[in-house]
Design a protein around this motif. Structure first.
Motif, mmCIF file in Angstrom:
data_model
loop_
_atom_site.group_PDB
_atom_site.id
_atom_site.type_symbol
_atom_site.label_atom_id
_atom_site.label_comp_id
_atom_site.label_asym_id
_atom_site.label_seq_id
_atom_site.Cartn_x
_atom_site.Cartn_y
_atom_site.Cartn_z
ATOM 1 N N TYR A 19 0.694 -1.232 -0.033
ATOM 2 C CA TYR A 19 0.102 0.004 -0.042
ATOM 3 C C TYR A 19 0.635 1.386 -0.050
ATOM 4 O O TYR A 19 0.308 2.192 0.414
ATOM 5 N N TRP A 90 -8.088 4.875 4.830
ATOM 6 C CA TRP A 90 -7.384 3.755 5.624
ATOM 7 C C TRP A 90 -6.879 4.083 7.035
ATOM 8 O O TRP A 90 -6.208 5.457 7.243
ATOM 9 N N LEU A 118 -6.109 -1.519 7.697
ATOM 10 C CA LEU A 118 -4.642 -2.374 7.270
ATOM 11 C C LEU A 118 -3.862 -2.505 8.664
ATOM 12 O O LEU A 118 -3.612 -1.654 9.535
ATOM 13 N N GLU A 120 -0.465 -4.081 10.634
ATOM 14 C CA GLU A 120 0.850 -4.716 10.591
ATOM 15 C C GLU A 120 1.339 -5.299 11.955
ATOM 16 O O GLU A 120 1.306 -4.536 12.822
ATOM 17 N N ASP A 147 -8.868 -5.380 6.836
ATOM 18 C CA ASP A 147 -9.289 -5.529 5.497
ATOM 19 C C ASP A 147 -7.757 -5.738 4.712
ATOM 20 O O ASP A 147 -7.879 -6.298 3.645
ATOM 21 N N TRP A 148 -6.701 -5.530 5.391
ATOM 22 C CA TRP A 148 -5.307 -6.063 4.675
ATOM 23 C C TRP A 148 -4.438 -6.330 5.856
ATOM 24 O O TRP A 148 -4.467 -5.608 6.733
ATOM 25 N N THR A 150 -0.413 -7.415 6.941
ATOM 26 C CA THR A 150 0.751 -7.354 6.638
ATOM 27 C C THR A 150 1.476 -8.075 7.881
ATOM 28 O O THR A 150 1.641 -7.713 8.842
ATOM 29 N N ASP A 172 -2.090 -11.199 4.000
ATOM 30 C CA ASP A 172 -2.055 -10.765 2.452
ATOM 31 C C ASP A 172 -0.822 -10.778 2.076
ATOM 32 O O ASP A 172 -0.414 -10.899 0.999
ATOM 33 N N GLU A 173 0.175 -10.231 2.776
ATOM 34 C CA GLU A 173 1.422 -9.821 2.410
ATOM 35 C C GLU A 173 2.268 -10.295 3.439
ATOM 36 O O GLU A 173 2.002 -10.337 4.888
ATOM 37 N N LYS A 199 1.361 -15.910 -1.329
ATOM 38 C CA LYS A 199 1.038 -14.538 -0.623
ATOM 39 C C LYS A 199 1.956 -13.614 -1.407
ATOM 40 O O LYS A 199 3.052 -13.854 -1.889
#
Ligand code: SF4
Length: 238
Positions: A19, A90, A118, A120, A147-148, A150, A172-173, A199
């Motif tokens: 992102y 975000w 997001l 982390e 939603d995401w 990492t 996701d990452e 991934k």
């Protein structure tokens, strides 16, 4: 209501990972036991809940990291974000280790406020990754998980905390901080052991050193992986 221990909140541009370039409200939660020697937010490590200040003491212009931290309910924190950053969609929840806190009520409240989340995490905690069946109005569907996600795996750190398979599954990452070839070998082992081949893999050169940047760039091209360059540092953003 749930209590969240918040070190700071500020708007910035996401400079790392998939992102990169996205405006975010960064929420830095308190508490981390991983102990990375290169950590640039060591102030977030201790979490003595009795030392938390009330949310009413939260400063008008909070620093990017602080020795103080504050307790907010999900309602207080969501209201603060909505009122101060109405145009930023975000919200990036980081730390410290944010997944040690019970995040779903906060994520739910943010979704209801039409914010996207997001997360982390180092992958060493999973409380914040739990998904309940409670319905809420995320722009991306009814859910109270991020939603995401990492996961930036911190392997063999002094805190001796293990990466949880549930965290890797939710990712996701995978964003790996790389300084030398051995870090890539550890990443390969992690991918193989946990079946992470599908991934998004991002390589982030440690401290943007020349040697690490060359290694990450070469490997990203060879493997078809992403390069995460902490671009916020190029423009002196926190
Ligand atoms: Fe610092 Fe993050 Fe490592 Fe925790 S996991 S010690 S916050 S770099």
């Amino acid at each position: 209501m749930t209590t969240f221990y918040v070190n700071t909140v500020y708007p910035t541009i996401q400079g790392e990972g998939a992102y990169t370039g996205t405006p975010v409200v960064l929420v830095r939660l308190q508490g981390c036991g991983v102990g990375c020697p290169f950590c640039d937010t060591k102030e977030t490590w201790p979490l003595d809940e009795s030392a938390a200040l009330p949310s009413s003491d939260f400063p008008d212009n909070p620093p990017v990291v602080s020795h103080k931290f504050y307790k907010f309910t999900e309602k207080e924190l969501t209201t603060y974000i909505k009122e101060n950053f109405p145009h930023i969609t975000w919200v990036m929840i980081t730390g410290g280790e944010p997944a040690s806190q019970d995040l779903p009520p906060l994520i739910h409240a943010l979704h209801v406020a039409r914010k996207l989340v997001l997360l982390e995490t180092s992958g060493t905690a999973v409380k914040g990754l739990y998904t309940s069946t409670r319905s809420c109005a995320s722009l991306f569907g009814n859910k109270d998980s991020a939603d995401w996600v990492t996961v930036s795996p911190k392997l063999n750190m002094p805190g001796q905390l293990r990466i949880k398979p549930q965290a890797l599954k939710a990712a996701d990452e995978i964003k790996m901080v790389v300084g030398k070839e051995r870090d890539l070998e550890l990443l390969d082992e992690l991918i193989e052991t946990h079946g992470l081949q599908d991934k998004i893999i991002s390589l982030q050169p440690i401290s943007l050193s020349k040697k690490a940047t060359e290694l990450c760039t070469r490997t990203a091209i060879e493997r078809g992986w992403h390069l995460s360059l902490q671009t916020h540092k190029f423009i002196n953003l926190p």
